[in-house]
Design a protein around this motif. Sequence first.
Motif, mmCIF file in Angstrom:
data_model
loop_
_atom_site.group_PDB
_atom_site.id
_atom_site.type_symbol
_atom_site.label_atom_id
_atom_site.label_comp_id
_atom_site.label_asym_id
_atom_site.label_seq_id
_atom_site.Cartn_x
_atom_site.Cartn_y
_atom_site.Cartn_z
ATOM 1 N N SER A 107 45.868 73.991 60.830
ATOM 2 C CA SER A 107 45.460 73.207 61.906
ATOM 3 C C SER A 107 46.446 72.156 62.046
ATOM 4 C CB SER A 107 44.159 72.642 61.660
ATOM 5 O OG SER A 107 44.469 71.669 60.338
ATOM 6 N N SER A 108 46.457 71.291 62.963
ATOM 7 C CA SER A 108 47.537 69.948 63.300
ATOM 8 C C SER A 108 49.046 70.604 63.413
ATOM 9 C CB SER A 108 47.449 69.320 62.042
ATOM 10 O OG SER A 108 48.336 67.761 62.290
ATOM 11 N N TRP A 109 50.046 70.120 62.816
ATOM 12 C CA TRP A 109 51.189 70.419 63.130
ATOM 13 C C TRP A 109 51.629 71.976 62.920
ATOM 14 C CZ3 TRP A 109 53.964 67.130 66.133
ATOM 15 C CH2 TRP A 109 53.514 65.753 65.979
ATOM 16 N N TYR A 110 52.190 72.560 63.805
ATOM 17 C CA TYR A 110 52.726 74.013 63.499
ATOM 18 C C TYR A 110 51.476 74.994 63.374
ATOM 19 C CZ TYR A 110 56.612 71.120 62.491
ATOM 20 O OH TYR A 110 57.440 70.130 62.644
ATOM 21 N N THR A 111 50.356 74.827 64.027
ATOM 22 C CA THR A 111 49.232 75.562 64.146
ATOM 23 C C THR A 111 49.576 77.170 64.389
ATOM 24 O OG1 THR A 111 47.742 73.616 64.435
ATOM 25 C CG2 THR A 111 46.851 75.956 64.824
ATOM 26 N N GLY A 112 49.219 78.092 63.600
ATOM 27 C CA GLY A 112 49.442 79.300 64.045
ATOM 28 C C GLY A 112 49.002 80.215 62.969
ATOM 29 N N ASP A 113 49.134 81.532 63.137
ATOM 30 C CA ASP A 113 48.537 82.797 62.298
ATOM 31 C C ASP A 113 49.749 83.254 61.334
ATOM 32 O OD1 ASP A 113 47.328 84.989 61.362
ATOM 33 O OD2 ASP A 113 46.595 85.429 63.234
ATOM 34 N N GLU A 114 49.473 83.332 60.012
ATOM 35 C CA GLU A 114 50.551 84.028 59.270
ATOM 36 C C GLU A 114 50.628 85.538 59.535
ATOM 37 O OE1 GLU A 114 49.885 83.378 54.953
ATOM 38 O OE2 GLU A 114 49.907 81.307 55.140
ATOM 39 N N LYS A 115 49.772 85.918 60.367
ATOM 40 C CA LYS A 115 50.011 87.422 60.577
ATOM 41 C C LYS A 115 51.217 87.586 61.521
ATOM 42 C CE LYS A 115 45.133 89.087 59.910
ATOM 43 N NZ LYS A 115 44.305 89.809 60.601
ATOM 44 N N VAL A 116 51.592 86.466 62.564
ATOM 45 C CA VAL A 116 52.629 86.443 63.409
ATOM 46 C C VAL A 116 53.930 86.284 62.348
ATOM 47 C CG1 VAL A 116 53.635 85.168 65.041
ATOM 48 C CG2 VAL A 116 51.256 85.487 65.240
ATOM 49 N N LEU A 117 53.651 85.494 61.405
ATOM 50 C CA LEU A 117 55.070 85.303 60.235
ATOM 51 C C LEU A 117 55.335 86.560 59.901
ATOM 52 C CD1 LEU A 117 57.083 83.723 59.235
ATOM 53 C CD2 LEU A 117 55.264 82.892 57.517
ATOM 54 N N GLU A 118 54.177 87.377 59.322
ATOM 55 C CA GLU A 118 54.560 88.673 58.674
ATOM 56 C C GLU A 118 55.077 89.708 59.703
ATOM 57 O OE1 GLU A 118 51.111 90.183 57.045
ATOM 58 O OE2 GLU A 118 50.540 88.339 56.160
ATOM 59 N N ALA A 119 54.789 89.695 61.102
ATOM 60 C CA ALA A 119 55.169 90.591 61.956
ATOM 61 C C ALA A 119 56.745 90.094 62.170
ATOM 62 C CB ALA A 119 54.670 90.509 63.392
ATOM 63 N N VAL A 120 56.961 88.841 62.412
ATOM 64 C CA VAL A 120 58.289 88.443 62.583
ATOM 65 C C VAL A 120 59.187 88.791 61.322
ATOM 66 C CG1 VAL A 120 59.802 86.261 62.607
ATOM 67 C CG2 VAL A 120 57.772 86.347 64.074
ATOM 68 N N ALA A 121 58.818 88.671 60.095
ATOM 69 C CA ALA A 121 59.365 88.839 58.996
ATOM 70 C C ALA A 121 59.960 90.470 58.825
ATOM 71 C CB ALA A 121 58.715 88.458 57.604
ATOM 72 N N ALA A 122 58.858 91.143 59.295
ATOM 73 C CA ALA A 122 59.020 92.848 59.334
ATOM 74 C C ALA A 122 60.278 93.127 60.392
ATOM 75 C CB ALA A 122 57.808 93.330 59.598
ATOM 76 N N GLU A 123 60.471 92.307 61.533
ATOM 77 C CA GLU A 123 61.458 92.351 62.245
ATOM 78 C C GLU A 123 62.955 91.574 62.149
ATOM 79 O OE1 GLU A 123 61.231 94.428 65.468
ATOM 80 O OE2 GLU A 123 59.789 95.302 64.054
ATOM 81 N N LEU A 124 62.886 90.816 61.088
ATOM 82 C CA LEU A 124 64.321 90.141 60.908
ATOM 83 C C LEU A 124 65.475 91.120 60.969
ATOM 84 C CD1 LEU A 124 63.229 87.630 58.037
ATOM 85 C CD2 LEU A 124 63.660 87.315 60.579
ATOM 86 N N PRO A 125 65.495 92.433 60.314
ATOM 87 C CA PRO A 125 66.591 93.287 60.402
ATOM 88 C C PRO A 125 66.830 93.410 61.753
ATOM 89 C CG PRO A 125 65.038 93.872 58.689
ATOM 90 C CD PRO A 125 64.445 92.825 59.472
ATOM 91 N N ARG A 126 65.988 93.770 62.522
ATOM 92 C CA ARG A 126 66.423 94.253 63.930
ATOM 93 C C ARG A 126 66.734 92.962 64.842
ATOM 94 N NH1 ARG A 126 64.227 92.948 68.513
ATOM 95 N NH2 ARG A 126 62.439 92.332 67.705
ATOM 96 N N ILE A 127 66.190 91.662 64.665
ATOM 97 C CA ILE A 127 66.709 90.383 65.215
ATOM 98 C C ILE A 127 68.134 90.241 64.750
ATOM 99 C CG2 ILE A 127 66.399 87.982 65.509
ATOM 100 C CD1 ILE A 127 63.165 88.647 64.979
ATOM 101 N N ARG A 128 68.538 90.412 63.678
ATOM 102 C CA ARG A 128 69.981 90.115 63.275
ATOM 103 C C ARG A 128 70.507 91.326 64.027
ATOM 104 N NH1 ARG A 128 67.406 89.168 58.095
ATOM 105 N NH2 ARG A 128 67.554 87.146 57.339
#
Length: 308
Positions: free
Chosen positions: A269-290
Motif C-alpha cells: 500500500s501507499s508509496w510504490y504499491t504493486g505486486d511482487e509477482k510483477v517483480l519476479e517476472a521482471v527479474a526473470a527477464e533481466l538477462p533479456r532486458i540487458r
Amino acid sequence: MRIGIVILPDQRWAESSRRWRLADEWGFDHAWTYDHLGWRDLVDGPWFDAVPTLTAAATVTSRIRLGTYVATPNFRHPVHFARETTALDDISGGRLILGLGAGGIGFDSAVLGQPELTPRARVDRFAEFLELLDLILRQPATTWSGSWYSAVDARSIPGPIQEPRPPFVVAANGPRAMRLAARHGDGWVTTGPQADTAEQWWQAVAEISDRFATACDAVDRRPDSVDRYLNLDTSPIFSMSSPEAFTDAVGRAAALGFTDVITHWPRKSSWYTGDEKVLEAVAAELPRIRADFGSRQPDLGSLRPDFG
C-alpha cells in the motif's frame, strides 16, 4: 545498462532480509535503501536506519552492490559518516556505493530542531559536505575548518577497500547541484521532475540530461566519464506496474544515455504499491532486458568503468 532496486527500510530484518537475498540471487546490479530518519507519510513507521540495514544486507548477499539513497547533511556529519562508510565498504567486501544529496525540507530537517535552510544554503552545505567527506576517505588524517563543518585530525585508517574511496553517486536536478555532481561524482542520479503524464516526465528527463551534460562541460569534464542513474519511479507510471512498463522505461532511459536505472520493490500500500509477482517476472527477464539495451556487469575494481 545496469539495473538497481530500492528496498525501503520499512520492515523488521526478519522479514526484510528475504528481499535483499532475492535481489542478489535474481541478478540486480545494485540495491539501495533510503537514508532518512523518517520519510513522508511512512514516518510513523515502522522505519529503520540505513547504515545498519546495509551492514546486515552485506552479510546476506555476495555479489550485488549496496548503496545509500541518498545520504544527506540533514543529519550526517562527514567525520562520522566517513567511519561508517569505511566499515560498510569493509564488511561488504568493496561493494558499497554512496548515494549523496543536499537534503530537502521535511521530517529529516525538522526532527533535530534546526532552522529550515534555504535551497541555496542547503547546496552550500552540501558542497562542503562532499569536499570534506572526499578528503577524509582519501587520506589518513584530515583537519578542516569551514562554514558548516570542522574536523581536527579526523582519521581514516585503514581506509576503504575501494581505492581511492567508494563511488559517489550525487543526486542533482538543479544547476548548482549538477555542477557539484559533475565535479565530485563518479555517478549522477536524478529523479526527474513531478509531472502530470508519463510523456511530460520523459520529456523533462531528456531536458535534465542535457543540462547535466552542460554542467560537465562547465567543469571541464567529459559527460560520458560520469555514470548516469535514473530513478524510474517519480514518473506517473510505476515501473513495476507491469513487466511491459518496466521494459519500456529501461528502453527510454537507455535511449537518453543513462547507464543505470533504479526501480523500487513493490509495497502492499501507499508509496510504490504493486505486486511482487510483477517483480519476479521482471527479474526473470533481466538477462533479456540487458541483451536488448546493452549489458555491462559492475566492475568492482573501477570507479569509472568504460561504457564506450
